[in-house]
Motif scaffolding. Structure first.
Motif, PDB file in Angstrom:
ATOM      1  N   ARG A   1       6.933  11.625  -0.012  1.00  0.00           N
ATOM      2  CA  ARG A   1       5.765  11.574  -0.410  1.00  0.00           C
ATOM      3  C   ARG A   1       5.248  10.730  -1.331  1.00  0.00           C
ATOM      4  O   ARG A   1       4.290   9.826  -0.831  1.00  0.00           O
ATOM      5  N   GLY A   2       5.874   9.562  -2.260  1.00  0.00           N
ATOM      6  CA  GLY A   2       5.982   9.444  -2.750  1.00  0.00           C
ATOM      7  C   GLY A   2       6.109   7.727  -1.306  1.00  0.00           C
ATOM      8  O   GLY A   2       5.015   6.446  -2.420  1.00  0.00           O
TER       9      GLY A   2
ATOM     10  N   LEU B   1       0.648  -1.015  -0.458  1.00  0.00           N
ATOM     11  CA  LEU B   1       0.007   0.428   0.031  1.00  0.00           C
ATOM     12  C   LEU B   1       0.761   1.306   0.633  1.00  0.00           C
ATOM     13  O   LEU B   1       0.700   1.709  -1.017  1.00  0.00           O
ATOM     14  N   ARG B   2       1.705   0.872   0.706  1.00  0.00           N
ATOM     15  CA  ARG B   2       2.773   2.634   0.890  1.00  0.00           C
ATOM     16  C   ARG B   2       3.616   2.881  -0.602  1.00  0.00           C
ATOM     17  O   ARG B   2       3.575   3.597  -1.320  1.00  0.00           O
ATOM     18  N   VAL B   3       3.963   1.627  -1.275  1.00  0.00           N
ATOM     19  CA  VAL B   3       4.230   1.983  -2.368  1.00  0.00           C
ATOM     20  C   VAL B   3       3.890   1.911  -3.673  1.00  0.00           C
ATOM     21  O   VAL B   3       4.109   3.340  -4.504  1.00  0.00           O
TER      22      VAL B   3
ATOM     23  N   PRO C   1      -0.751  -1.249  14.104  1.00  0.00           N
ATOM     24  CA  PRO C   1      -1.164  -0.325  12.760  1.00  0.00           C
ATOM     25  C   PRO C   1      -0.562   1.031  12.761  1.00  0.00           C
ATOM     26  O   PRO C   1      -0.259   1.334  11.828  1.00  0.00           O
ATOM     27  N   ASP C   2      -0.118   1.361  13.383  1.00  0.00           N
ATOM     28  CA  ASP C   2       0.002   3.200  13.464  1.00  0.00           C
ATOM     29  C   ASP C   2       1.131   3.126  12.636  1.00  0.00           C
ATOM     30  O   ASP C   2       2.172   4.187  12.824  1.00  0.00           O
ATOM     31  N   ASP C   3       2.316   1.925  13.296  1.00  0.00           N
ATOM     32  CA  ASP C   3       3.827   1.584  12.706  1.00  0.00           C
ATOM     33  C   ASP C   3       3.117   1.422  11.451  1.00  0.00           C
ATOM     34  O   ASP C   3       4.495   2.198  10.414  1.00  0.00           O
ATOM     35  N   ALA C   4       3.669   0.263  11.014  1.00  0.00           N
ATOM     36  CA  ALA C   4       3.474  -0.448   9.781  1.00  0.00           C
ATOM     37  C   ALA C   4       2.767   0.969   8.546  1.00  0.00           C
ATOM     38  O   ALA C   4       3.057   0.399   7.290  1.00  0.00           O
ATOM     39  N   LEU C   5       1.664   1.569   8.984  1.00  0.00           N
ATOM     40  CA  LEU C   5       1.046   2.297   8.066  1.00  0.00           C
ATOM     41  C   LEU C   5       0.917   3.535   8.114  1.00  0.00           C
ATOM     42  O   LEU C   5       0.009   4.451   8.236  1.00  0.00           O
TER      43      LEU C   5
END
Lengths: 205, 230
Positions: B132-133, A166-168, A197-201
């Motif tokens: 930001r990415g 999700l991050r990438v 979740p506040d860590d990984a997300l």
């Protein structure tokens, strides 16, 4: 007498469990050609699959085998449509064999899917990097639409690997209608694993 | 952990750091990450289409200060993974001043693609866009304020750019001289300091003063290299 054939194969699902084949021969009123074109392209049909078009011009039968890897790559992501226009029925028959072999070949799942679909996957930085690298390769080769993020259950995935995916892809979340659903799945998966979740997300929730 | 001499920072594969050095025109920013294969490396946009990934630190190189980026561990691993991919692609990035138009420059393919109206990035906004990415908004650009000092810097850097870039690009960058600038020390401050992000201008500026003080203490202007005296 020239032949024209349109052969379509479809690959449904990720387990290659079903495919259909339609053959259409449009008769013999074709101009003679010295070369034939092997055109592989994905069609956004009811399977909603899309791949970049692959266009290969083959001028001799000896090049037919060389085209098989391109065809297999196209077939890996969904529909494959191949069209051969040739006065040589033997060549056309060979093309048909080639297409059939390509779509029936087992397609290895991308690395990120393997890491994602194991709740016990290692989550060291190199494993997370492998997921990110694999996702970027998938997106580069097949487009952002190739990522299907809406079909996962929280108890069947690694929350941290899903969070990395999700991050990438976060910059393209507007192009991924299921990105938000996957975010909820990741949250739940992380909680199931006893993680915050506040860590990984971080930054995404 | 605050800023230290970069050579003293305990680099590790699961940690990412922001690094800053003094240059003739001000300050310069980069990101430090580590892999098993390549060791510790510095990723930075040196100048126009000059993106560099190099072994770090260089025992004969200039003095850098560095601090670990303050984000949670799992997010840090994902950010490092994205930085590794960006570094591997080595896409040349043009130098440009319009950071508002440059939002979204680092895309979902892990590479650089200039959004519409963007003239490129600086060393500082390159770091901002990488974050930001990765869905980590460091600064709130909407709060940024222009000033004359920044405008003078922009005009002088365009003169340097004219020696490196084609006339069309230089002209496009000159159009964006307006005194708005995200400085390297501001990004260093917001990356390292555990503040609520995205950080507004006034908080970033206050943090930047602290970062520059660290730089002056650790890498005094007379100390151009950090080679050890024997």
């Amino acid at each position: 007498m020239p032949y024209c054939g349109v052969t379509q194969f479809a690959r449904a699902g990720t387990d290659n469990s079903a495919f259909g084949m339609h053959e259409l021969f449009s008769g013999s009123k074709l101009h003679s050609v010295d070369a034939f074109q092997l055109v592989a392209q994905a069609e956004a049909a009811q399977w909603e699959a899309a791949t970049p078009a692959i266009h290969t011009v083959i001028t001799s039968l000896s090049q037919v085998n060389a085209a098989s890897s391109q065809l297999a790559a196209a077939a890996a992501a969904g529909w494959v449509t191949a069209r051969a226009v040739t006065p040589d029925f033997d060549v056309f028959a060979r093309i048909r064999q080639l297409i059939k072999a390509a779509v029936q070949a087992p397609v290895p799942a991308p690395m990120w899917q393997g890491l994602l679909l194991n709740p016990e996957s290692p989550v060291d930085v190199d494993s997370i990097s492998a997921t990110v690298e694999s996702v970027l390769a998938t997106v580069e080769q097949y487009g952002i639409d190739a990522l299907e993020l809406g079909n996962y259950r929280a108890d069947q995935v690694s929350g941290e690997h899903l969070a990395a995916i999700l991050r990438v892809t976060s910059s393209a979340r507007d192009e991924l209608p299921e990105w938000g659903i996957a975010l909820n799945v990741a949250t739940e998966a992380l909680l199931l694993a006893g993680s915050d979740p506040d860590d990984a997300l971080f930054g995404m929730i | 952990m605050s800023f230290v001499n970069a050579r003293d920072l305990p680099f590790a594969e699961d940690r990412i750091a922001v690094a800053m050095q003094r240059t003739q025109s001000g300050h310069h920013l980069g990101l430090i990450f580590t892999t098993k294969k390549e060791g510790t490396q510095l990723l930075h946009l040196k100048f126009h289409k000059d993106m560099s990934v190099e072994a770090f630190p260089d025992p004969m190189g200039p003095c850098w200060i560095a601090a670990f980026v303050d984000i949670p561990p799992a997010a840090s691993k994902a950010l490092i993974s994205i930085v590794r991919s960006v570094a591997a692609k080595k896409i040349p990035v043009p130098f440009g001043l319009n950071f508002l138009a440059a939002k979204g420059s680092i895309n979902a393919k892990g590479g650089y693609a200039a959004p519409k109206g963007s003239d490129g990035l600086t060393c500082a906004t390159y770091v901002v866009e990488i974050f930001r990415g990765a869905s980590i908004a460091l600064v709130d650009e909407t709060t940024w304020e222009a000033n004359e000092e920044n405008k003078k810097w922009e005009e002088s850097i365009c003169q340097v750019l004219a020696r490196k870039a084609d006339a069309a690009h230089v002209a496009a960058v000159r159009q964006n001289i307006n005194g708005l600038r995200i400085r390297p020390e501001e990004v260093a401050a917001v990356a390292q300091k555990p503040a609520k992000r995205p950080v507004p201008y006034d908080v970033a500026v206050a943090g930047a003063l602290v970062v520059v003080a660290h730089l002056n203490r650790i890498c005094p202007p007379t100390l151009l290299v950090h080679a050890r005296a024997t």
